[in-house]
Each structure stands twice: as C-alpha cells, then as structure tokens.
Enzyme design. Structure first.
Site, PDB file in Angstrom:
ATOM      1  CE  LYS A  83     -41.662 -39.799 -24.831  1.00  0.00           C
ATOM      2  NZ  LYS A  83     -42.051 -40.323 -23.495  1.00  0.00           N
ATOM      3  CB  THR A 102     -44.640 -37.319 -23.211  1.00  0.00           C
ATOM      4  OG1 THR A 102     -44.189 -38.465 -22.491  1.00  0.00           O
ATOM      5  CG2 THR A 102     -45.050 -36.223 -22.247  1.00  0.00           C
ATOM      6  CG  ASP A 103     -45.343 -43.743 -25.549  1.00  0.00           C
ATOM      7  OD1 ASP A 103     -44.104 -43.878 -25.680  1.00  0.00           O
ATOM      8  OD2 ASP A 103     -46.180 -44.532 -26.043  1.00  0.00           O
ATOM      9  CG  PHE A 126     -10.572  -6.143 -28.469  1.00  0.00           C
ATOM     10  CD1 PHE A 126     -11.810  -5.666 -28.885  1.00  0.00           C
ATOM     11  CD2 PHE A 126     -10.309  -6.207 -27.104  1.00  0.00           C
ATOM     12  CE1 PHE A 126     -12.773  -5.264 -27.969  1.00  0.00           C
ATOM     13  CE2 PHE A 126     -11.264  -5.809 -26.178  1.00  0.00           C
ATOM     14  CZ  PHE A 126     -12.501  -5.342 -26.614  1.00  0.00           C
ATOM     15  NE  ARG A 185      -9.356 -10.140 -31.250  1.00  0.00           N
ATOM     16  CZ  ARG A 185     -10.392  -9.920 -30.463  1.00  0.00           C
ATOM     17  NH1 ARG A 185     -10.253  -9.967 -29.149  1.00  0.00           N
ATOM     18  NH2 ARG A 185     -11.586  -9.644 -30.962  1.00  0.00           N
ATOM     19  CB  VAL A 244     -16.708 -10.777 -31.133  1.00  0.00           C
ATOM     20  CG1 VAL A 244     -17.898 -11.690 -31.372  1.00  0.00           C
ATOM     21  CG2 VAL A 244     -15.434 -11.587 -30.914  1.00  0.00           C
ATOM     22  CD  GLN A 245     -18.273  -6.712 -28.668  1.00  0.00           C
ATOM     23  OE1 GLN A 245     -17.283  -7.180 -29.242  1.00  0.00           O
ATOM     24  NE2 GLN A 245     -18.286  -6.454 -27.375  1.00  0.00           N
ATOM     25  CG  ASN A 253     -13.210 -13.579 -28.166  1.00  0.00           C
ATOM     26  OD1 ASN A 253     -12.515 -14.266 -28.924  1.00  0.00           O
ATOM     27  ND2 ASN A 253     -12.907 -12.340 -27.845  1.00  0.00           N
ATOM     28  CG  HIS A 311     -10.223 -15.506 -24.763  1.00  0.00           C
ATOM     29  ND1 HIS A 311     -10.592 -14.407 -25.506  1.00  0.00           N
ATOM     30  CD2 HIS A 311     -11.109 -15.568 -23.735  1.00  0.00           C
ATOM     31  CE1 HIS A 311     -11.646 -13.832 -24.944  1.00  0.00           C
ATOM     32  NE2 HIS A 311     -11.982 -14.520 -23.870  1.00  0.00           N
TER      33      HIS A 311
HETATM   34  O1  LIG Z   1     -13.983  -8.792 -29.687  1.00  0.00           O
HETATM   35  C1  LIG Z   1     -13.912  -8.608 -28.474  1.00  0.00           C
HETATM   36  N1  LIG Z   1     -14.932  -7.979 -27.827  1.00  0.00           N
HETATM   37  C2  LIG Z   1     -14.908  -7.746 -26.477  1.00  0.00           C
HETATM   38  O2  LIG Z   1     -15.868  -7.159 -25.909  1.00  0.00           O
HETATM   39  C3  LIG Z   1     -13.765  -8.176 -25.764  1.00  0.00           C
HETATM   40  N2  LIG Z   1     -13.418  -8.097 -24.459  1.00  0.00           N
HETATM   41  C4  LIG Z   1     -12.201  -8.705 -24.334  1.00  0.00           C
HETATM   42  O3  LIG Z   1     -11.577  -8.823 -23.244  1.00  0.00           O
HETATM   43  N3  LIG Z   1     -11.767  -9.145 -25.537  1.00  0.00           N
HETATM   44  C5  LIG Z   1     -12.725  -8.824 -26.455  1.00  0.00           C
HETATM   45  N4  LIG Z   1     -12.822  -9.031 -27.790  1.00  0.00           N
END
Ligand SMILES: O=c1[nH]c(=O)c2[nH]c(=O)[nH]c2[nH]1
Length: 306
Positions: A12, A59-60, A161, A178, A229-230, A256, A258
């Site tokens: 469920k 599931t009930d 970036f 950014r 971000v990575q 991300n 934008h």
């Molecule tokens: O932090 C980021 N990682 C990416 O891999 C990536 N690729 C992108 O176009 N912008 C960003 N920004």
C-alpha cells in the site's frame, strides 16, 4: 513459455497518518503527519503466475496494520516507527521475507502567538520533508536510510563556476559571482541493525543526526565560497560522516536552479549584466542535476543507489 516472476513486491502506497500526543500536565499537544508506503517481498509468485491469492496479505490489511501499530507505538522518530512496521510483516507471515517501509514526515511547526509557543496550533512552514526508507529482511536485519528532501535554498553571491571544459560545444561563460539555488535532497545510511532492539538503542541519535545534517547543509551552503555544486555538496557530506559515527554513506542530489542574467542594453543602454546585474530571470528548466554518494574510508562498498 514458462516465464518466471524474477522479482516482485507489492503493498500500500500513500497511507496517510496523523497522530496527536496530548501532554496532560502542560496541556500541550504535539502532532505528527506522515505518508507511508509498505511493500512486501517473499514467496508470492503464485499470486502472479497462478492467480493464487492464498499467499496474499491484502494491501488493505497492510494499511490497517500501520494504523494499529501507530496506535500501539510511538510514531517518532520515524526511523523507529518505520522499523516497527517493517519488522512486523516478516515476523507475522512466514512466507514474507522482507518488508520495505518508506515514511515521509510533513512539517507541522508550532505557532508562536504573541511571542509564545501555542499549545495546539501549527503551521506548514515549507514543503521540506523528513524521510526514512527502512527494509527489514528476516535473514539479515534492518537497514535504514534517513533523509531530508525539498529544502529550498538560495544564495545571492559567494558562488563561482569556472575552469570547466571549453570546446566547440561550449557557450557558458566563466563566472566568479553567480546566484546559487537548489532544493536539497540528502540521505544518510545507518550501519545494519541486527534487531529492532538494536534500533531502539539508537533512538536519541536519529533526531540528532537529522538536526546535524540539516544544520551542516545550511551552514555549508551559506558559508562555503562555492567553486561548484559538486565541491560544496562533498563538503556537506564529509561533515555529516564526521558528525554521525554510525553512518557510513551520505548521498546528496542537488538540482542547480539557474538564474539567468538579462541583458537590457537594448533599452537606452540600460546596464544589467556583470557587476550591474540586479534583475534576473529564474529558470524552471532545464536544470543541472548533481548527485554523489560519499563514504567513510574503508566502509564496505554500496551498490549505487543514485
Ligand atoms: O556547479 C556547477 N556544476 C556544473 O557541473 C555545472 N555545469 C554548468 O553548466 N553549470 C554548473 N555549475
């Protein structure tokens, strides 16, 4: 053709549950609202291949069981309640070998009225949820993955970036300043619990881990001079591993979101790019999507769950 069912689970989904705790001494109520999914695995192939419902826990019935167990037990922390529900089915039905329980806990934050916490009124302050995924296998024990999802954040500077691959397909400019915005989905996996009693021993740790993961996520997001971000998400995961010794793997999945600069030169030379950028266009799609699993050194390898 004698084809076989090679994998099956059923149950469920979207069981909605609300529980109130009434503290008689202080006349204070505490409420919990969750959405539960229960899926069972076991010797259930005949229900698919031979229309044999004698192996089927309805599931009930699963839904009813969740409500009964919620009445008889605490529903918090969700790691405990998920383990109670998941343990029930393999214990009760010999042909059921494993139960998967997912719990999404929704926010009901106590209202402050005239500066004081209100005893029985709450508000939904955001779509962020606290989640657990619990699997109980009779043979091995209980695995718990805890997480938070839907935590929407934005920083208006402190993110860059640059230095990425430039080739004939690349149009994106390098940037040292950014906007960074994402909706955090973070998961931390606890070491295997052999029994429900082992889960009970860690009861206080579950809320502490959630609070630490949330605090680390927000503080790192705010304070890191982000290269990407990575790089920022790795720092978050690394700190959670340091803060919660019983966790060996931490996952992040970060879109991300934008925000594009808008060139307004066409309007009487109006400057709105680079250091003059003030008005931006938030984008719904497409969005970047960056994921990783970070593991403690020496921790046994996990099959990728990304
Ligand atoms: O932090 C980021 N990682 C990416 O891999 C990536 N690729 C992108 O176009 N912008 C960003 N920004």
């Amino acid at each position: 053709m004698a084809s076989q069912v090679s994998a099956a689970r059923y149950g469920k989904d979207n069981i909605r549950l609300y529980k109130v705790h009434r503290d008689e001494a202080t006349k204070t109520h505490t409420v919990t609202e969750m959405t539960v999914c229960v899926l069972l695995e076991g010797d259930i192939q005949p229900s698919y291949t031979h229309a044999d419902n004698s192996v089927v826990v309805a599931t009930d019935t699963m839904k009813n069981t969740v409500y009964v167990l919620a009445k008889q037990n605490p529903v918090t922390p969700p790691e405990l309640f998920g383990s109670i529900v998941a343990s029930h089915f393999p214990a009760k039905y010999p042909h059921i070998h494993a139960a998967h329980v997912k719990i999404v806990t929704h926010r009901w934050t106590r209202m402050n009225i005239d500066g004081k916490p209100h005893p029985h009124s709450f508000l939904r302050d955001g779509t962020e949820t606290r989640n657990v995924d619990v699997t109980c296998r009779r043979e091995t024990g209980i695995t718990i993955r805890s997480g938070l999802q839907g935590l929407l954040v934005l920083k208006s500077t402190g993110s860059a970036f640059h230095g990425f691959i430039r080739d004939e397909y690349t149009t994106l400019g390098e940037t040292r300043d950014r906007i960074l915005s994402t909706e955090v989905d973070s998961t931390w996996e606890w070491n295997l619990f052999k029994t429900l009693d082992d889960v009970r021993k860690l009861i206080p740790n579950f809320d502490v881990a959630w609070q630490k993961a949330r605090d680390i996520t927000l503080k790192t997001f705010a304070e890191d001079n982000s290269a990407s971000v990575q790089a920022t998400m790795y720092k978050m995961a690394d700190q959670i591993l340091a803060a919660v010794p019983q966790v060996n793997h931490v996952d992040y999945s970060l879109p991300n979101k934008h925000y594009f600069e808008i060139n307004l030169e066409w309007f009487n030379g109006l400057k709105n790019t680079g250091k003059d950028a003030e008005v931006y266009a938030p984008q719904s799609n497409p969005n970047g999507l960056i994921k990783c699993t970070v593991s403690r050194p020496g921790a046994s390898k996990v099959l990728s769950k990304l």
